[in-house]
Design a protein around this motif. Structure first.
Motif, PDB file in Angstrom:
ATOM      1  N   GLN A   1       5.695  -1.950   1.760  1.00 43.75           N
ATOM      2  CA  GLN A   1       5.190  -2.610   2.971  1.00 43.75           C
ATOM      3  C   GLN A   1       4.786  -1.586   4.013  1.00 43.75           C
ATOM      4  N   GLU A   2       5.697  -0.631   4.206  1.00 41.57           N
ATOM      5  CA  GLU A   2       5.444   0.392   5.204  1.00 41.57           C
ATOM      6  C   GLU A   2       4.184   1.192   4.856  1.00 41.57           C
TER       7      GLU A   2
ATOM      8  N   LEU B   1       1.128  -0.891   5.294  1.00 45.69           N
ATOM      9  CA  LEU B   1       0.781  -1.002   6.698  1.00 45.69           C
ATOM     10  C   LEU B   1       0.020   0.237   7.157  1.00 45.69           C
ATOM     11  N   MET B   2       0.488   1.415   6.740  1.00 43.75           N
ATOM     12  CA  MET B   2      -0.207   2.643   7.131  1.00 43.75           C
ATOM     13  C   MET B   2      -1.647   2.591   6.639  1.00 43.75           C
ATOM     14  N   LYS B   3      -1.815   2.107   5.413  1.00 39.41           N
ATOM     15  CA  LYS B   3      -3.176   1.963   4.904  1.00 39.41           C
ATOM     16  C   LYS B   3      -3.957   0.996   5.780  1.00 39.41           C
ATOM     17  N   ALA B   4      -3.320  -0.127   6.140  1.00 38.27           N
ATOM     18  CA  ALA B   4      -4.013  -1.152   6.903  1.00 38.27           C
ATOM     19  C   ALA B   4      -4.464  -0.619   8.251  1.00 38.27           C
ATOM     20  N   ILE B   5      -3.645   0.232   8.871  1.00 36.15           N
ATOM     21  CA  ILE B   5      -4.073   0.749  10.168  1.00 36.15           C
ATOM     22  C   ILE B   5      -4.891   2.017  10.015  1.00 36.15           C
ATOM     23  N   GLY B   6      -5.343   2.293   8.809  1.00 33.11           N
ATOM     24  CA  GLY B   6      -6.378   3.317   8.668  1.00 33.11           C
ATOM     25  C   GLY B   6      -5.988   4.606   7.974  1.00 33.11           C
ATOM     26  N   ALA B   7      -4.763   4.687   7.402  1.00 36.03           N
ATOM     27  CA  ALA B   7      -4.379   5.917   6.716  1.00 36.03           C
ATOM     28  C   ALA B   7      -5.090   5.997   5.370  1.00 36.03           C
ATOM     29  N   LYS B   8      -5.721   7.139   5.128  1.00 36.31           N
ATOM     30  CA  LYS B   8      -6.371   7.355   3.837  1.00 36.31           C
ATOM     31  C   LYS B   8      -5.312   7.660   2.779  1.00 36.31           C
TER      32      LYS B   8
ATOM     33  N   ARG C   1      -3.611  11.051   2.862  1.00 36.40           N
ATOM     34  CA  ARG C   1      -2.607  11.317   3.886  1.00 36.40           C
ATOM     35  C   ARG C   1      -1.282  10.669   3.534  1.00 36.40           C
ATOM     36  N   ILE C   2      -1.330   9.487   2.948  1.00 38.91           N
ATOM     37  CA  ILE C   2      -0.071   8.847   2.543  1.00 38.91           C
ATOM     38  C   ILE C   2       0.543   9.617   1.393  1.00 38.91           C
TER      39      ILE C   2
ATOM     40  N   PRO D   1      -3.157  -3.068   0.746  1.00 38.45           N
ATOM     41  CA  PRO D   1      -2.480  -3.586   1.937  1.00 38.45           C
ATOM     42  C   PRO D   1      -2.494  -5.113   1.968  1.00 38.45           C
TER      43      PRO D   1
END
Ligand SMILES: Nc1ncnc2c1ncn2[C@@H]1O[C@H](COP(=O)(O)OP(=O)(O)O)[C@@H](O)[C@H]1O
Ligand SMILES: [Mg+2]
Lengths: 225, 432
Positions: free
Chosen positions: B337-338, B341-348, B351-352, B425
């Motif tokens: 989930q976490e 969420l990072m993907k959803a707010i724009g993390a490529k 980077r994850i 996401p």
């Protein structure tokens, strides 16, 4: 000038289930649109497609005049990052980061974290004094406001909210709706998915979905600017 | 921000991270122990081997020529003077010479059948004065053949109180001879060669090789029986030596032609070849050569041990990779989930993946460092219990282990990274 968002004959098909069935829709800049419908009618599917988290099976999606329905995952991520602010029913805050850090994560993946700006965003939703609290130390309404601050922080073109008040009591629901009113006044475009009539009624325009089709699309007579 | 997020994971998922660290520590410790033991114990065992067993054989020059012509050392009839033996103590590397003994072989009659006898020193007291220096050494086959198992009686010792003034009519009998002739300690046997000697059996030994067919006598007794007064055939020398290298082998081939500085270095290093060279200088009538027999068979066992240790290392690394992959994958699943969420707010994806890999590698680093020291402890335990030697820490092992563990951690993280790439996401964020 192009509309902010345009769906042209969009379908999303899972097996032989048409979650969205030939939907066409236009949203102008600054509009506040509520999407309503019973559970399973395709609201979240539509949100995911508008929010660049999913691609339509058929049809075109134009965001700012640009067709995003054929873009790769990576460029969809970039578009989402730059243009869209997301608000979730379950808030989805990172539980080991405090409120201001949760807002800063969005800045971090967008450009650079800036604590001042993040605090200002929290102030807008009335949470400045809770900036150092962890999500577990905040009420549901407060968590949703952190989520809204996070959605706002990168100045998106459009805010997408999926059942933003689904987990809130009436008092908190009203606080969130007040924030939406404020955002609308400031010119932010809002697309709010809800099955709650009260939340639907306060919007400028209400679209009803059933079985993946739009069954009505009307301006709200009583809407007060 | 990055580090705040990493810190958050460590606090939040400390159990999983601890497990990953432990897994890495275990893999590292086994790899460290095995590689250290493998690389170090070879040298150690070689050094050990040189502390017993004769590794230099000295014969007369003409015997050396004949034996190299006919590839046999039976048909030689050339002898060294017994009194040259002491010259061994006068060479530059005399302190590295641990033990030595002269030998004189002969055929005699025992109860009407042919019997091989060998005269030698058992625990001889050598003492002489030369050019103003005193040379004293107690040496002989009681040390050179310390692996002999005494089956009956005891070892003959010319210096022991009982034998000191009792003459030289004693014998140590090989196990096979004793069996054939039904001999035991205390028996008297009559040996007939050039003279006839009646000797008393002091002990029966088992050496496990063809020495079991021989009767060992004091040198003087053998000299009378063979009629070779004051003569010996060979000297066995056990010396502590340094391993040969390229230069030493080059110089050894032709010491006269070597560059002076190479010669100097070679001469002043305890190579087997330079010790042989010095023996030939000290005993001009002699030819000294190295014997590698013992070391080679031990080397074979060593190779097999190394193979086994390599296998253990490889298996433990594979095991670690599997365990890491399980742990990292479940850690990523738990956080889907976490991460979504990072993907959803724009993390490529990069980077994850970078965030998760950094976390894992940091944890692995902690595990690897502690594992390295645990492994060092293991290596010492293995070294002492199995090989009877402590293990030196080799820098190369640290480097090799670091590379291996890094690779294993990365490979173990691959499935989780693939999960991250696939994570959508929309699927984790909307509780559909
Ligand atoms: N990934 C998927 N696979 C298969 N069916 C799906 C998937 N996502 C949604 N659906 C189906 O599509 C329909 C619309 O779902 P959704 O958009 O979540 O409805 P709503 O949000 O209006 O409740 C539902 O019948 C749902 O079961
Ligand atoms: Mg839904």
């Amino acid at each position: 000038m192009a509309s902010l968002l345009e769906l042209k004959n969009v379908s999303k098909i899972y097996g032989d289930l048409h979650a969205l069935d030939d939907v066409s829709l236009t949203v102008e800049k600054g509009e506040w649109v509520a999407i309503m419908g019973p559970s399973g009618s395709g609201k979240s599917t539509m949100m995911n497609i508008i929010g660049c988290m999913d691609k339509p099976s058929l049809g075109q999606v134009l965001l700012d005049g640009k067709d995003i329905s054929k873009e790769s995952q990576t460029s969809l991520t970039t578009i989402r990052r730059d243009k869209i602010g997301l608000i979730f029913q379950q808030f989805h805050l990172i539980n080991y980061l405090n409120a201001v850090e949760n807002v800063m994560v969005a800045q971090y993946y967008h450009s650079v974290p800036d604590e001042k700006e993040a605090l200002a965003a929290l102030e807008r939703v009335g949470l400045k004094d809770r900036a150092k609290h962890l999500p577990s130390q905040l009420s549901g309404g407060e968590q949703q406001r952190v989520c809204i601050a996070r959605a706002l922080i990168n100045n998106p073109e459009i805010i997408l909210a999926d059942e933003p008040t689904g987990n809130l009591d009436e008092a908190n629901e009203n606080i969130v709706l007040d924030i939406f009113r404020q955002l609308h006044k400031e010119g932010t475009s809002l697309v709010v998915v809800t099955h709650d009539p009260e939340v639907g009624e306060v919007a400028q325009r209400t679209i009803r979905l059933e079985h993946g089709k739009i069954i009505s699309d009307e301006k709200n007579e009583n809407f007060v600017e | 921000m990055f580090f705040r997020m990493i810190k958050g994971t460590f606090i939040h998922q400390w159990k999983k991270m601890l497990m990953i660290a432990l897994t890495v520590a275990l893999g590292t410790s086994i790899a460290t122990a095995m590689l250290n033991v493998m690389l170090d114990v070879g040298d150690k065992i070689n050094a050990e081997l040189k502390t017993y067993g004769a590794n230099i054989n000295v014969v007369s020059k003409s015997a050396a020529i004949v034996s190299s012509l006919y590839e046999t050392d039976e048909a030689t009839d050339a002898y060294l003077q017994e009194n040259v033996t002491g010259e061994l103590l006068t060479i530059f590397w005399a302190n590295n010479i641990l033990d030595f003994a002269p030998f004189l072989d002969g055929q005699v009659k025992l109860d009407g059948t042919d019997q091989k006898v060998t005269g030698t020193w058992f625990h001889y007291h050598l003492s002489f004065r030369k050019k103003g220096s005193d040379y004293i050494r107690d040496t002989g086959i009681n040390n050179l053949r310390d692996w002999w198992e005494i089956v009956d009686g005891e070892r003959y010792d010319e210096q022991a109180d009982f034998y000191k003034d009792a003459g030289d009519l004693f014998a140590m009998v090989g196990e096979n001879v004793a069996e054939k002739k039904n001999l035991k300690a205390g028996d008297e046997i009559t040996l007939t060669g050039k003279t006839t000697e009646v000797v008393k059996v002091v002990g029966v030994f088992s050496s496990g090789d063809n020495e079991d067919d021989v009767i060992y006598l004091p040198l003087s007794t053998a000299q009378r029986l063979t009629g070779k007064a004051d003569l010996i055939q060979s000297i066995s020398v056990s010396a502590l030596t340094s391993p040969e290298d390229e230069t030493s082998q080059k110089v050894a081939k032709n010491p006269e032609l070597a560059r002076p500085e190479d010669y100097e270095l070679w001469y002043c290093t305890a190579y087997v070849s330079s010790i042989c060279h010095q023996i030939q200088e000290a005993i001009p009538t002699s030819s000294a050569s190295a014997i590698r027999r013992v070391a080679d068979s031990e080397g074979d066992i060593l190779n097999k041990t190394e193979l086994l240790m390599t296998l253990i290392t490889v298996l433990s690394l594979i095991g670690s990779a599997l365990a890491i992959s399980n742990l990292v994958t479940s850690s990523v699943m738990e956080r889907s989930q976490e991460l979504g969420l990072m993907k959803a707010i724009g993390a490529k994806n990069v980077r994850i993946a970078g965030l998760v890999l950094t976390e894992i590698l940091l944890v692995a680093l902690v595990g690897a460092v502690s594992g390295y020291f645990i492994g060092f402890g293991f290596a010492q335990i293995i070294g002492h219990t199995v090989f009877g030697a402590s293990i030196d820490m080799k820098g190369m092992v640290a480097f090799l282990v670091a590379v291996l563990i890094f690779a294993v951690t990365l490979i173990g993280s691959l499935p989780a990274i693939r999960n991250i790439l696939r994570l959508r996401p929309s699927e984790v964020l909307h509780g559909r």
